[in-house]
Design a protein around this motif. Sequence first.
Motif, PDB file in Angstrom:
ATOM      1  N   GLN A 155       1.179  -1.150   0.250  1.00 38.04           N
ATOM      2  CA  GLN A 155      -0.226  -0.043   0.154  1.00 38.04           C
ATOM      3  C   GLN A 155       1.178   0.949   0.173  1.00 38.04           C
ATOM      4  O   GLN A 155       0.769   2.453  -0.471  1.00 38.04           O
ATOM      5  CB  GLN A 155      -0.872   0.248   1.234  1.00 38.04           C
TER       6      GLN A 155
ATOM      7  N   SER B  91       2.296   1.888  -3.287  1.00 42.96           N
ATOM      8  CA  SER B  91       0.883   2.787  -4.373  1.00 42.96           C
ATOM      9  C   SER B  91       0.558   3.897  -4.007  1.00 42.96           C
ATOM     10  O   SER B  91       0.918   4.422  -4.496  1.00 42.96           O
ATOM     11  CB  SER B  91       0.013   2.050  -4.213  1.00 42.96           C
ATOM     12  N   VAL B  92       1.104   4.342  -2.705  1.00 43.17           N
ATOM     13  CA  VAL B  92       0.627   6.108  -2.736  1.00 43.17           C
ATOM     14  C   VAL B  92       1.908   6.550  -3.090  1.00 43.17           C
ATOM     15  O   VAL B  92       1.389   7.412  -3.660  1.00 43.17           O
ATOM     16  CB  VAL B  92       0.496   6.319  -1.388  1.00 43.17           C
TER      17      VAL B  92
ATOM     18  N   GLU C   7       3.690   5.535  -6.105  1.00 43.45           N
ATOM     19  CA  GLU C   7       3.291   5.928  -7.064  1.00 43.45           C
ATOM     20  C   GLU C   7       2.371   6.636  -7.582  1.00 43.45           C
ATOM     21  O   GLU C   7       3.184   7.662  -8.307  1.00 43.45           O
ATOM     22  CB  GLU C   7       2.904   4.212  -7.686  1.00 43.45           C
ATOM     23  N   ASP C   8       1.534   6.516  -6.922  1.00 53.89           N
ATOM     24  CA  ASP C   8       0.298   7.632  -7.242  1.00 53.89           C
ATOM     25  C   ASP C   8       0.908   9.346  -6.970  1.00 53.89           C
ATOM     26  O   ASP C   8       0.266  10.011  -7.679  1.00 53.89           O
ATOM     27  CB  ASP C   8      -0.754   7.826  -6.073  1.00 53.89           C
ATOM     28  N   ASN C   9       1.811   9.478  -6.006  1.00 50.55           N
ATOM     29  CA  ASN C   9       1.975  10.457  -5.952  1.00 50.55           C
ATOM     30  C   ASN C   9       3.252  11.372  -6.687  1.00 50.55           C
ATOM     31  O   ASN C   9       3.829  11.965  -6.996  1.00 50.55           O
ATOM     32  CB  ASN C   9       2.259  11.114  -4.640  1.00 50.55           C
TER      33      ASN C   9
ATOM     34  N   GLY D 299       4.883   9.034  -9.519  1.00 57.49           N
ATOM     35  CA  GLY D 299       5.521   8.633 -10.526  1.00 57.49           C
ATOM     36  C   GLY D 299       5.897   6.897  -9.987  1.00 57.49           C
ATOM     37  O   GLY D 299       6.156   7.237  -9.184  1.00 57.49           O
ATOM     38  N   GLU D 300       5.772   6.316 -10.737  1.00 58.44           N
ATOM     39  CA  GLU D 300       6.655   4.694 -11.481  1.00 58.44           C
ATOM     40  C   GLU D 300       7.835   4.967 -10.639  1.00 58.44           C
ATOM     41  O   GLU D 300       8.924   3.610 -10.280  1.00 58.44           O
ATOM     42  CB  GLU D 300       6.920   4.326 -11.935  1.00 58.44           C
TER      43      GLU D 300
ATOM     44  N   TRP E  69       9.538   6.296  -8.871  1.00 59.69           N
ATOM     45  CA  TRP E  69       9.416   7.612  -7.106  1.00 59.69           C
ATOM     46  C   TRP E  69      10.575   7.650  -6.369  1.00 59.69           C
ATOM     47  O   TRP E  69      11.638   8.195  -6.007  1.00 59.69           O
ATOM     48  CB  TRP E  69       8.407   7.148  -6.498  1.00 59.69           C
TER      49      TRP E  69
ATOM     50  N   PRO F   9      -4.020   6.740   2.332  1.00 53.95           N
ATOM     51  CA  PRO F   9      -5.384   6.355   1.746  1.00 53.95           C
ATOM     52  C   PRO F   9      -6.228   6.615   1.546  1.00 53.95           C
ATOM     53  O   PRO F   9      -6.771   5.401   2.391  1.00 53.95           O
ATOM     54  CB  PRO F   9      -4.791   4.870   0.468  1.00 53.95           C
TER      55      PRO F   9
ATOM     56  N   THR G  90       3.867  16.777  -1.892  1.00 53.78           N
ATOM     57  CA  THR G  90       2.550  16.988  -3.417  1.00 53.78           C
ATOM     58  C   THR G  90       1.475  17.332  -1.817  1.00 53.78           C
ATOM     59  O   THR G  90       1.439  16.836  -0.615  1.00 53.78           O
ATOM     60  CB  THR G  90       2.590  15.616  -3.626  1.00 53.78           C
TER      61      THR G  90
ATOM     62  N   ARG H  21      -0.878  14.775  -0.416  1.00 53.89           N
ATOM     63  CA  ARG H  21      -0.504  13.722   0.502  1.00 53.89           C
ATOM     64  C   ARG H  21       0.664  13.550   0.697  1.00 53.89           C
ATOM     65  O   ARG H  21       1.053  12.104   1.191  1.00 53.89           O
ATOM     66  CB  ARG H  21      -0.578  12.831  -0.682  1.00 53.89           C
TER      67      ARG H  21
END
Length: 426
Positions: A95, A98-99, A101-103, A105-106, A108, A146, A226, A228
């Motif tokens: 998890q 995933s957070v 990567e979402d903020n 990028g891949e 990261w 998340p 960011t 988050r």
Amino acid sequence: MSRMARLGGLAGRIAGNVLADGGRHLARGKRPAINDLLLTPRNLTQVADKLATMRGAAMKVGQLISMDAGTLLPRELAGILDRLRQDAVIMPSAQLVSVLEDNWGEQWDQKLARFSFEPIAAASIGQVHQGLSHDGDPLAIKIQYPGVRESIDSDIANVCSLLRIAGLLPRSQDIEPLIEEAKQQLKQEADYLHEGAQLQHYRNHLAGFGRREELAIPRFYPALSTDRILVMEYLEGRSLEQVLTAQPQLANRVVSLLMELFFAELFDFHAVQTDPNPANYLYSTADERLVLLDFGAVRHFSPEFVSRYGAALSAAADHDRQGLTHALEVLGFFRRGDEVANRDVILDIFLMAAEPLRQGGAYNFGGSDLARRIHSRGMSVSRDPEAWHTPPPDVLFLHRKMAGLYLLAARFGAVIDVATPFRQYL
């Protein structure tokens, strides 16, 4: 829906506990009051456990409740919920990635020279990790759980419903203004770019603070942050609990610094960090400075409000009951001219709370029974739900901070002069 169902399941278990415990009492020929059946350690622990696993807004409501001074909720609930200030369930690694990567990028992991997957702290909205910038700067990286932001409104509504169903909040008590303020505060705290801006704003204010050299405050890294993920300078330090327990002689210096900083926040900055959790501070023994952390709960006050609140504090410090009554009416504690059932109780508590502000010289927090007296007077309101009263939200958040400082001072036996810096900043 699933989060609501989990809380509904908890309400069902509490109801089952009440029936089972009530049956046992009746079998012994006793007729216990419903509150005695609701406020059992088992029920209260189950509430605290569920809020801790839900994180986010649900847990934050528990934290807000736990900081109440004792006149709104039963002492047993406040004591057990107090652990929610430190407890949280951390994110699984998948998890967390995933957070990131979402903020970021891949790719990261290219953002930093080093990142530690093991969190150094976990709270209601996010957890903190250590990292290292490509320039060699040590970083503290706060990563939001998340779904926290999206669940704020529903979680708060569900938790308040749970507490009312469980009998832990009286149905007659109007706490809607406080709940709305809690929602707004949580939404701001869940915006890490907003917190970063607050951090920078607070740093600017501190430049003019007389004891600035005794404080350390992290730098904000906007390029890496960011909404988050909040990236700040990592500052070394130990918890206040550890330091003041091991070196009690530091208590007077640290507590007097926090008190003076509060007066500066209110009367000079008009911006107060309103969360009294001691975990928001560290102490650096290397350079003997107090480290300030967490600026999501900074609350701004208008010059008009500060002037009115200052008038109330001044009247209380002068033991001017008539002046205090007028000042509290202006602040919105009660409507002018109306009969208020708990008016005398509010005035008494305000006057007692101002005792350190009128003390000539140092006030001995550790040797005072002030907290007991305030609690005892407040309980006379708690026993009469019709007389309960929710103060204006601005005042309530200020009182949370002041109560937290008083409790810290009492816990570590501080003997300090509070009246002099109060009068100077007032």
